[in-house]
Design a protein around this motif. Structure first.
Motif, PDB file in Angstrom:
ATOM      1  N   ALA A  31       0.963  -1.350  -0.070  1.00  0.00           N
ATOM      2  CA  ALA A  31      -0.194  -0.108   0.066  1.00  0.00           C
ATOM      3  C   ALA A  31       0.706   1.297   0.233  1.00  0.00           C
ATOM      4  O   ALA A  31       0.434   2.198  -0.713  1.00  0.00           O
ATOM      5  CB  ALA A  31      -1.101  -0.182   1.112  1.00  0.00           C
ATOM      6  N   THR A  32       2.029   1.255   0.687  1.00  0.00           N
ATOM      7  CA  THR A  32       2.914   2.400   0.712  1.00  0.00           C
ATOM      8  C   THR A  32       3.472   2.800  -0.726  1.00  0.00           C
ATOM      9  O   THR A  32       3.604   3.696  -1.036  1.00  0.00           O
ATOM     10  CB  THR A  32       4.032   2.170   1.731  1.00  0.00           C
ATOM     11  OG1 THR A  32       3.702   1.802   3.123  1.00  0.00           O
ATOM     12  CG2 THR A  32       5.007   3.256   1.664  1.00  0.00           C
ATOM     13  N   SER A  33       3.656   1.578  -1.293  1.00  0.00           N
ATOM     14  CA  SER A  33       4.504   1.412  -2.598  1.00  0.00           C
ATOM     15  C   SER A  33       3.216   2.209  -3.578  1.00  0.00           C
ATOM     16  O   SER A  33       3.586   2.957  -4.553  1.00  0.00           O
ATOM     17  CB  SER A  33       4.781   0.331  -3.053  1.00  0.00           C
ATOM     18  OG  SER A  33       5.236   0.344  -4.518  1.00  0.00           O
ATOM     19  N   LEU A  34       2.137   1.777  -3.562  1.00  0.00           N
ATOM     20  CA  LEU A  34       0.956   2.187  -4.249  1.00  0.00           C
ATOM     21  C   LEU A  34       0.902   3.679  -3.891  1.00  0.00           C
ATOM     22  O   LEU A  34       0.598   4.580  -5.064  1.00  0.00           O
ATOM     23  CB  LEU A  34      -0.254   1.556  -4.000  1.00  0.00           C
ATOM     24  CG  LEU A  34      -1.670   1.969  -4.655  1.00  0.00           C
ATOM     25  CD1 LEU A  34      -1.688   1.517  -6.221  1.00  0.00           C
ATOM     26  CD2 LEU A  34      -2.632   1.153  -4.014  1.00  0.00           C
ATOM     27  N   THR A  35       0.659   4.018  -2.819  1.00  0.00           N
ATOM     28  CA  THR A  35       0.745   5.555  -2.660  1.00  0.00           C
ATOM     29  C   THR A  35       1.949   6.518  -3.233  1.00  0.00           C
ATOM     30  O   THR A  35       1.606   7.393  -3.883  1.00  0.00           O
ATOM     31  CB  THR A  35       0.539   5.792  -1.099  1.00  0.00           C
ATOM     32  OG1 THR A  35      -0.640   5.190  -0.784  1.00  0.00           O
ATOM     33  CG2 THR A  35       0.296   7.201  -0.754  1.00  0.00           C
ATOM     34  N   GLU A  36       3.038   5.965  -2.934  1.00  0.00           N
ATOM     35  CA  GLU A  36       4.116   6.794  -3.152  1.00  0.00           C
ATOM     36  C   GLU A  36       4.684   6.719  -4.680  1.00  0.00           C
ATOM     37  O   GLU A  36       4.990   7.676  -5.176  1.00  0.00           O
ATOM     38  CB  GLU A  36       5.452   6.184  -2.133  1.00  0.00           C
ATOM     39  CG  GLU A  36       5.166   6.740  -0.699  1.00  0.00           C
ATOM     40  CD  GLU A  36       6.438   6.358   0.204  1.00  0.00           C
ATOM     41  OE1 GLU A  36       7.283   5.690  -0.379  1.00  0.00           O
ATOM     42  OE2 GLU A  36       6.200   6.663   1.168  1.00  0.00           O
ATOM     43  N   ASP A  37       4.354   5.435  -5.141  1.00  0.00           N
ATOM     44  CA  ASP A  37       4.979   5.319  -6.542  1.00  0.00           C
ATOM     45  C   ASP A  37       3.955   5.594  -7.707  1.00  0.00           C
ATOM     46  O   ASP A  37       4.234   5.483  -8.601  1.00  0.00           O
ATOM     47  CB  ASP A  37       5.707   4.113  -6.647  1.00  0.00           C
ATOM     48  CG  ASP A  37       6.765   3.709  -5.707  1.00  0.00           C
ATOM     49  OD1 ASP A  37       7.403   4.836  -5.242  1.00  0.00           O
ATOM     50  OD2 ASP A  37       7.000   2.576  -5.074  1.00  0.00           O
TER      51      ASP A  37
END
Length: 140
Positions: A31-37
């Motif tokens: 989820a962090t990667s989805l948000t940041e990337d």
């Protein structure tokens, strides 16, 4: 005491909880990667190239000997300058909302699947069973 601890660890609930925590941490990384990337760059492109994670307010003087850019949030933070990283907070908040929404959808789908249950054929009603018993007793 060691036996009690071993029994505690061996219980299914504790092991299930440990697996859930590990999977949850891995899911949070996704989820962090989805948000940041993915999401934040798209939002940045829509609003003219904004990178929320680099928005901050300098709250005090820059430490002596700092030679980096005054617009570099990460460098200022690393140097120990007092900074209020509101852009990073916005990014983390969006990450949390996405994660919470995905968990909501998963739980909603699981609850729906549990309510539906397996498609078992409907058995005879109580009246039909009593009628069968009566008929069987008459035959004897």
């Amino acid at each position: 005491m060691i036996k009690e601890f071993r029994d505690f660890i061996a219980r299914g609930n504790v092991l299930d909880l440990a697996v859930a925590v590990i999977i949850g941490a891995a899911f949070a990384t996704i989820a962090t990667s989805l948000t940041e990337d993915i999401i934040m760059p798209v939002i940045g492109a829509i609003f003219g190239g904004l990178d929320f994670s680099s928005y901050f307010v300098l709250l005090g003087p820059v430490p002596d000997g700092y030679s980096g850019s005054l617009a570099d949030y990460a460098a200022l933070k690393k140097a120990g300058a007092p900074v209020l990283g509101w852009g990073q907070f916005v990014t983390v908040l969006i990450n949390f909302l996405i994660l919470a929404f995905i968990i909501f959808l998963l739980i909603k789908a699981a609850n729906k699947a549990m309510r539906r249950g397996p498609d078992a054929p409907a058995g005879p009603t109580e009246t039909e069973l009593l009628t069968e018993i009566r008929d069987e007793l008459r035959r004897r």
